[in-house]
Design a protein around this motif. Structure first.
Motif, PDB file in Angstrom:
ATOM      1  N   UNK A  37       0.853  -1.179   0.000  1.00 16.16           N
ATOM      2  CA  UNK A  37       0.000   0.000   0.000  1.00 16.16           C
ATOM      3  C   UNK A  37       0.891   1.231   0.000  1.00 16.16           C
ATOM      4  N   UNK A  38       0.575   2.138  -0.893  1.00 16.34           N
ATOM      5  CA  UNK A  38       1.305   3.403  -0.948  1.00 16.34           C
ATOM      6  C   UNK A  38       0.346   4.464  -1.469  1.00 16.34           C
ATOM      7  N   UNK A  39       0.304   5.579  -0.795  1.00 21.24           N
ATOM      8  CA  UNK A  39      -0.577   6.684  -1.168  1.00 21.24           C
ATOM      9  C   UNK A  39      -2.029   6.231  -1.279  1.00 21.24           C
ATOM     10  N   UNK A  40      -2.433   5.332  -0.378  1.00 18.14           N
ATOM     11  CA  UNK A  40      -3.812   4.864  -0.350  1.00 18.14           C
ATOM     12  C   UNK A  40      -4.168   3.826  -1.402  1.00 18.14           C
ATOM     13  N   UNK A  41      -3.211   3.386  -2.164  1.00 19.19           N
ATOM     14  CA  UNK A  41      -3.463   2.408  -3.228  1.00 19.19           C
ATOM     15  C   UNK A  41      -2.851   1.069  -2.853  1.00 19.19           C
ATOM     16  N   UNK A  42      -3.637  -0.007  -2.905  1.00 23.35           N
ATOM     17  CA  UNK A  42      -3.158  -1.364  -2.644  1.00 23.35           C
ATOM     18  C   UNK A  42      -2.886  -2.024  -3.994  1.00 23.35           C
ATOM     19  N   UNK A  43      -1.700  -2.630  -4.124  1.00 25.25           N
ATOM     20  CA  UNK A  43      -1.310  -3.196  -5.415  1.00 25.25           C
ATOM     21  C   UNK A  43      -0.279  -4.299  -5.233  1.00 25.25           C
ATOM     22  N   UNK A  44      -0.125  -5.081  -6.304  1.00 26.21           N
ATOM     23  CA  UNK A  44       0.914  -6.104  -6.352  1.00 26.21           C
ATOM     24  C   UNK A  44       2.041  -5.562  -7.228  1.00 26.21           C
ATOM     25  N   UNK A  45       3.187  -5.265  -6.641  1.00 33.00           N
ATOM     26  CA  UNK A  45       4.276  -4.702  -7.432  1.00 33.00           C
ATOM     27  C   UNK A  45       4.843  -5.681  -8.452  1.00 33.00           C
ATOM     28  N   UNK A  46       4.792  -6.959  -8.149  1.00 31.84           N
ATOM     29  CA  UNK A  46       5.342  -7.965  -9.057  1.00 31.84           C
ATOM     30  C   UNK A  46       4.473  -8.087 -10.307  1.00 31.84           C
ATOM     31  N   UNK A  47       3.162  -8.155 -10.149  1.00 36.25           N
ATOM     32  CA  UNK A  47       2.267  -8.234 -11.309  1.00 36.25           C
ATOM     33  C   UNK A  47       2.368  -6.965 -12.151  1.00 36.25           C
ATOM     34  N   UNK A  48       2.473  -5.810 -11.499  1.00 40.53           N
ATOM     35  CA  UNK A  48       2.625  -4.557 -12.248  1.00 40.53           C
ATOM     36  C   UNK A  48       3.940  -4.549 -13.024  1.00 40.53           C
ATOM     37  N   UNK A  49       5.007  -5.018 -12.405  1.00 40.67           N
ATOM     38  CA  UNK A  49       6.315  -5.079 -13.058  1.00 40.67           C
ATOM     39  C   UNK A  49       6.269  -6.028 -14.258  1.00 40.67           C
ATOM     40  N   UNK A  50       5.653  -7.182 -14.073  1.00 37.01           N
ATOM     41  CA  UNK A  50       5.562  -8.160 -15.163  1.00 37.01           C
ATOM     42  C   UNK A  50       4.717  -7.622 -16.317  1.00 37.01           C
ATOM     43  N   UNK A  51       3.635  -6.922 -16.012  1.00 33.11           N
ATOM     44  CA  UNK A  51       2.802  -6.335 -17.065  1.00 33.11           C
ATOM     45  C   UNK A  51       3.593  -5.287 -17.846  1.00 33.11           C
ATOM     46  N   UNK A  52       4.381  -4.506 -17.128  1.00 33.93           N
ATOM     47  CA  UNK A  52       5.212  -3.489 -17.791  1.00 33.93           C
ATOM     48  C   UNK A  52       6.239  -4.164 -18.705  1.00 33.93           C
ATOM     49  N   UNK A  53       6.838  -5.245 -18.240  1.00 38.17           N
ATOM     50  CA  UNK A  53       7.809  -5.977 -19.058  1.00 38.17           C
ATOM     51  C   UNK A  53       7.154  -6.516 -20.326  1.00 38.17           C
ATOM     52  N   UNK A  54       5.939  -7.067 -20.193  1.00 41.05           N
ATOM     53  CA  UNK A  54       5.223  -7.593 -21.362  1.00 41.05           C
ATOM     54  C   UNK A  54       4.926  -6.476 -22.361  1.00 41.05           C
ATOM     55  N   UNK A  55       4.495  -5.311 -21.849  1.00 42.96           N
ATOM     56  CA  UNK A  55       4.203  -4.188 -22.747  1.00 42.96           C
ATOM     57  C   UNK A  55       5.458  -3.733 -23.487  1.00 42.96           C
ATOM     58  N   UNK A  56       6.579  -3.665 -22.783  1.00 38.23           N
ATOM     59  CA  UNK A  56       7.833  -3.251 -23.417  1.00 38.23           C
ATOM     60  C   UNK A  56       8.270  -4.255 -24.483  1.00 38.23           C
ATOM     61  N   UNK A  57       8.114  -5.534 -24.195  1.00 42.22           N
ATOM     62  CA  UNK A  57       8.471  -6.565 -25.173  1.00 42.22           C
ATOM     63  C   UNK A  57       7.570  -6.473 -26.404  1.00 42.22           C
ATOM     64  N   UNK A  58       6.274  -6.262 -26.179  1.00 36.13           N
ATOM     65  CA  UNK A  58       5.337  -6.136 -27.299  1.00 36.13           C
ATOM     66  C   UNK A  58       5.668  -4.919 -28.146  1.00 36.13           C
ATOM     67  N   UNK A  59       6.047  -3.812 -27.496  1.00 34.34           N
ATOM     68  CA  UNK A  59       6.427  -2.614 -28.248  1.00 34.34           C
ATOM     69  C   UNK A  59       7.662  -2.879 -29.093  1.00 34.34           C
ATOM     70  N   UNK A  60       8.624  -3.614 -28.558  1.00 30.54           N
ATOM     71  CA  UNK A  60       9.826  -3.960 -29.319  1.00 30.54           C
ATOM     72  C   UNK A  60       9.492  -4.805 -30.532  1.00 30.54           C
TER      73      UNK A  60
END
Length: 107
Positions: A37-60
């Motif tokens: 939790x940070x700034x009132x938002x609850x999230x999974x940092x690992x899933x967010x990181x993996x999604x970002x990696x997938x988006x970057x790979x798709x852009x490449x």
């Protein structure tokens, strides 16, 4: 999906903890990583990181496909049969680009 790798712990979780984010006593149902939790938002940092990696790979991949499409468009053959083959390949490339863009929009 498996839990965080050592790289993800080092690159994602540790800096998050040092930034003042609060590690919760709950875990992500997808990957098993602790939720934060940070700034009132609850999230999974690992899933967010993996999604970002997938988006970057798709852009490449999209960049490579666009480059190939451009090369094919600049050198169209005069022979009708060859032209038809080339256009078919170009159509498949465009379909792949659209697929990657849809996937990017859904993550």
């Amino acid at each position: 999906m498996k839990g965080p790798t050592e790289e993800e712990i080092r690159k994602v979780i540790m800096p998050l903890m040092l930034s003042g984010a609060k590690m919760l006593d709950r875990h992500c149902p997808k990957c098993g990583s602790p939720l934060f939790e940070k700034d009132g938002r609850v999230f999974c940092p690992v899933c967010e990181y993996r999604a970002k990696q997938r988006r970057e790979k798709a852009r490449g991949l999209e960049d490579v496909l666009l480059q190939k499409l451009n090369e094919l468009a600049l050198d169209l053959p005069d022979d009708p049969e060859e032209l038809e083959k080339r256009l078919s390949v170009m159509e498949r490339i465009i379909d792949l680009i659209e697929k990657y863009r849809r996937l990017e929009g859904s993550t």
